[in-house]
Write an enzyme that holds these catalytic residues in place. Sequence first.
Site, PDB file in Angstrom:
ATOM      1  N   ARG A  58       0.850  -1.087   0.243  1.00 48.53           N
ATOM      2  CA  ARG A  58       0.077   0.110  -0.050  1.00 48.53           C
ATOM      3  C   ARG A  58       0.749   1.299  -0.028  1.00 48.53           C
ATOM      4  O   ARG A  58       0.299   2.023  -0.756  1.00 48.53           O
ATOM      5  CB  ARG A  58      -0.778  -0.596   1.208  1.00 48.53           C
ATOM      6  CG  ARG A  58      -1.845  -1.266   0.995  1.00 48.53           C
ATOM      7  CD  ARG A  58      -3.086  -1.696   2.129  1.00 48.53           C
ATOM      8  NE  ARG A  58      -3.293   0.002   2.121  1.00 48.53           N
ATOM      9  CZ  ARG A  58      -4.044   0.427   3.449  1.00 48.53           C
ATOM     10  NH1 ARG A  58      -3.307  -0.887   4.495  1.00 48.53           N
ATOM     11  NH2 ARG A  58      -5.369   1.154   3.899  1.00 48.53           N
ATOM     12  N   GLN A  92      -9.594   9.060   8.815  1.00 43.45           N
ATOM     13  CA  GLN A  92      -9.828   8.115   9.059  1.00 43.45           C
ATOM     14  C   GLN A  92      -8.791   6.857   8.012  1.00 43.45           C
ATOM     15  O   GLN A  92      -8.058   6.063   8.639  1.00 43.45           O
ATOM     16  CB  GLN A  92     -10.637   6.920   9.762  1.00 43.45           C
ATOM     17  CG  GLN A  92     -12.043   7.693  10.044  1.00 43.45           C
ATOM     18  CD  GLN A  92     -13.251   7.056   9.819  1.00 43.45           C
ATOM     19  OE1 GLN A  92     -13.620   5.621  10.264  1.00 43.45           O
ATOM     20  NE2 GLN A  92     -13.874   7.315   9.085  1.00 43.45           N
ATOM     21  N   ASN A  93      -8.391   7.859   7.687  1.00 40.73           N
ATOM     22  CA  ASN A  93      -7.393   7.810   6.016  1.00 40.73           C
ATOM     23  C   ASN A  93      -6.052   7.784   6.467  1.00 40.73           C
ATOM     24  O   ASN A  93      -5.112   8.459   7.084  1.00 40.73           O
ATOM     25  CB  ASN A  93      -7.624   7.763   4.882  1.00 40.73           C
ATOM     26  CG  ASN A  93      -9.115   8.309   4.666  1.00 40.73           C
ATOM     27  OD1 ASN A  93      -9.879   7.550   4.527  1.00 40.73           O
ATOM     28  ND2 ASN A  93      -9.403   9.194   3.727  1.00 40.73           N
ATOM     29  N   ASP A  95      -3.757   7.171   4.141  1.00 39.47           N
ATOM     30  CA  ASP A  95      -3.201   7.793   2.617  1.00 39.47           C
ATOM     31  C   ASP A  95      -2.336   9.554   3.140  1.00 39.47           C
ATOM     32  O   ASP A  95      -3.702  10.146   4.472  1.00 39.47           O
ATOM     33  CB  ASP A  95      -3.994   7.728   1.868  1.00 39.47           C
ATOM     34  CG  ASP A  95      -4.788   8.930   1.240  1.00 39.47           C
ATOM     35  OD1 ASP A  95      -6.281   8.082   1.335  1.00 39.47           O
ATOM     36  OD2 ASP A  95      -4.682  10.044   1.785  1.00 39.47           O
ATOM     37  N   HIS A 110      -5.575   8.177  12.507  1.00 39.70           N
ATOM     38  CA  HIS A 110      -5.758   6.289  12.215  1.00 39.70           C
ATOM     39  C   HIS A 110      -4.041   5.763  11.819  1.00 39.70           C
ATOM     40  O   HIS A 110      -3.877   4.672  11.429  1.00 39.70           O
ATOM     41  CB  HIS A 110      -6.261   4.589  11.616  1.00 39.70           C
ATOM     42  CG  HIS A 110      -8.170   4.802  11.704  1.00 39.70           C
ATOM     43  ND1 HIS A 110      -9.173   4.425  11.711  1.00 39.70           N
ATOM     44  CD2 HIS A 110      -8.138   4.893  13.593  1.00 39.70           C
ATOM     45  CE1 HIS A 110      -9.973   4.199  11.900  1.00 39.70           C
ATOM     46  NE2 HIS A 110     -10.210   4.169  12.998  1.00 39.70           N
ATOM     47  N   CYS A 118       9.134   2.738  15.901  1.00 44.43           N
ATOM     48  CA  CYS A 118      10.109   2.616  15.931  1.00 44.43           C
ATOM     49  C   CYS A 118       9.756   1.472  17.257  1.00 44.43           C
ATOM     50  O   CYS A 118       9.064   1.792  18.495  1.00 44.43           O
ATOM     51  CB  CYS A 118      11.204   2.783  16.526  1.00 44.43           C
ATOM     52  SG  CYS A 118      12.655   1.766  17.221  1.00 44.43           S
ATOM     53  N   GLY A 176     -17.382  10.268   2.772  1.00 40.50           N
ATOM     54  CA  GLY A 176     -16.574   8.842   2.327  1.00 40.50           C
ATOM     55  C   GLY A 176     -16.435   7.806   3.342  1.00 40.50           C
ATOM     56  O   GLY A 176     -15.092   7.287   3.219  1.00 40.50           O
ATOM     57  N   SER A 178     -18.300   5.159   5.446  1.00 40.99           N
ATOM     58  CA  SER A 178     -19.538   3.446   5.272  1.00 40.99           C
ATOM     59  C   SER A 178     -20.189   4.102   7.452  1.00 40.99           C
ATOM     60  O   SER A 178     -20.685   2.878   7.922  1.00 40.99           O
ATOM     61  CB  SER A 178     -19.405   2.293   5.163  1.00 40.99           C
ATOM     62  OG  SER A 178     -17.623   2.184   6.590  1.00 40.99           O
ATOM     63  N   ALA A 220     -17.572  12.579  -4.125  1.00 43.66           N
ATOM     64  CA  ALA A 220     -16.977  12.965  -3.363  1.00 43.66           C
ATOM     65  C   ALA A 220     -16.314  14.424  -4.277  1.00 43.66           C
ATOM     66  O   ALA A 220     -16.935  15.062  -3.865  1.00 43.66           O
ATOM     67  CB  ALA A 220     -16.093  12.169  -2.705  1.00 43.66           C
TER      68      ALA A 220
HETATM   69  N1  APR Z   1     -17.188   9.437  -3.360  1.00 47.72           N
HETATM   70  C1  APR Z   1     -17.606   9.546  -2.213  1.00 47.72           C
HETATM   71  N2  APR Z   1     -18.052   8.018  -1.202  1.00 47.72           N
HETATM   72  C2  APR Z   1     -17.541   6.981  -1.990  1.00 47.72           C
HETATM   73  C3  APR Z   1     -17.036   6.859  -3.621  1.00 47.72           C
HETATM   74  C4  APR Z   1     -16.878   8.680  -3.843  1.00 47.72           C
HETATM   75  N3  APR Z   1     -16.434   7.933  -4.730  1.00 47.72           N
HETATM   76  N4  APR Z   1     -16.471   5.357  -3.379  1.00 47.72           N
HETATM   77  C5  APR Z   1     -17.063   4.890  -2.613  1.00 47.72           C
HETATM   78  N5  APR Z   1     -17.518   5.423  -1.438  1.00 47.72           N
HETATM   79  C6  APR Z   1     -17.633   5.331   0.072  1.00 47.72           C
HETATM   80  C7  APR Z   1     -18.983   4.164   0.230  1.00 47.72           C
HETATM   81  O1  APR Z   1     -20.074   4.125  -0.301  1.00 47.72           O
HETATM   82  C8  APR Z   1     -18.472   3.671   1.647  1.00 47.72           C
HETATM   83  O2  APR Z   1     -19.859   4.300   2.302  1.00 47.72           O
HETATM   84  O3  APR Z   1     -17.045   5.498   1.074  1.00 47.72           O
HETATM   85  C9  APR Z   1     -17.471   4.858   2.480  1.00 47.72           C
HETATM   86  C10 APR Z   1     -15.895   3.615   2.630  1.00 47.72           C
HETATM   87  O4  APR Z   1     -16.777   2.726   3.807  1.00 47.72           O
HETATM   88  P1  APR Z   1     -15.289   1.996   4.334  1.00 47.72           P
HETATM   89  O5  APR Z   1     -14.475   1.207   2.983  1.00 47.72           O
HETATM   90  O6  APR Z   1     -16.161   1.538   5.504  1.00 47.72           O
HETATM   91  O7  APR Z   1     -13.951   3.224   4.370  1.00 47.72           O
HETATM   92  P2  APR Z   1     -13.731   4.037   5.699  1.00 47.72           P
HETATM   93  O8  APR Z   1     -15.109   4.618   6.574  1.00 47.72           O
HETATM   94  O9  APR Z   1     -12.814   5.128   5.547  1.00 47.72           O
HETATM   95  O10 APR Z   1     -13.179   2.283   7.021  1.00 47.72           O
HETATM   96  C11 APR Z   1     -13.394   3.069   8.033  1.00 47.72           C
HETATM   97  O11 APR Z   1     -12.032   0.763   8.668  1.00 47.72           O
HETATM   98  O12 APR Z   1     -10.875  -0.734   8.429  1.00 47.72           O
HETATM   99  C12 APR Z   1     -10.883   0.540   8.668  1.00 47.72           C
HETATM  100  O13 APR Z   1      -9.221   1.397   9.841  1.00 47.72           O
HETATM  101  C13 APR Z   1      -9.583   1.350   8.521  1.00 47.72           C
HETATM  102  O14 APR Z   1      -9.491   4.131   8.342  1.00 47.72           O
HETATM  103  C14 APR Z   1     -10.591   2.436   8.312  1.00 47.72           C
HETATM  104  C15 APR Z   1     -12.122   2.268   8.823  1.00 47.72           C
END
Ligand code: APR
Length: 239
Positions: A58, A92-93, A95, A110, A118, A176, A178, A220
């Site tokens: 990643r 939460q990202n 990146d 996160h 270390c 963005g 869930s 987004a």
């Molecule tokens: N624009 C806006 N939203 C989007 C797009 C887009 N182009 N593509 C996907 N999504 C939305 C999806 O509908 C979903 O609701 O982004 C959300 C991503 O949800 P997850 O994959 O669950 O990611 P996230 O909510 O950041 O996860 C939280 O869980 O696994 C752990 O540590 C990890 O930080 C992460 C945390």
Amino acid sequence: MNWRGIVVLTGAGISRESGLSTFRDADGIWAKVRIEDVATPEAFARDPASVQAFYDARRVQLRDPGVQPNAAHRALVRLAREYPGPVLVVTQNVDDLHDRAGQPALLHMHGELAKAQCLHCGAVSPFEGAGLAAAFCPACGARALRPYVVWFGEIPMHIEEIEEALEACGLFAAIGTSGQVYPAAGYAETARAHGARTVELNLEPTTLTCSFDHARHGPATEVVPAWVDEVLSATRDRR
Ligand code: APR
């Protein structure tokens, strides 16, 4: 006029149009690899090579020339620069797209993919690319670096600072995400309980959509710039 702050929580969806996978979409990361195998302290103790390989890959992908901040990241920078009150982005990202976009006030709850910690002295240092397992800590020289990422079962970072900002803000936006992982999934409720208006900006409705005051659904790179324009024009009308 004292302008109450804005807190913006972002998740993997804000980086999707930059070419980075989300976690829980059908083509997401957790559809390809199990959390228990790569994102827990137990996994790292049991099979460090697999965990290091997961994060090495990643980290390499993050430097793909096609992976750049997108219009949503840039819109949040514009919001921070033009809104008269404080704007805090809590991501939460792991990146660094918000960082590369130049987001002024930013907290990675996160951790960060482009850093390592270390296990011997605790120092956190920048780290690019693959090969973390073989690298030496720049502070103490130990060959004992782990990804500077919060694993499931570990405590997220900056919790107190985030809670304070949520209690003081007048507007909370979740972009963005869930809403499946706490404490971030509870932030809209905390902000609302302290008088903030709340908005969800996501590709599609989530299980938390009904708990927000407003929701805008779409990519987004479309819904975030439009929302920022709305917030800033409303601010200009009230000056
Ligand atoms: N624009 C806006 N939203 C989007 C797009 C887009 N182009 N593509 C996907 N999504 C939305 C999806 O509908 C979903 O609701 O982004 C959300 C991503 O949800 P997850 O994959 O669950 O990611 P996230 O909510 O950041 O996860 C939280 O869980 O696994 C752990 O540590 C990890 O930080 C992460 C945390």
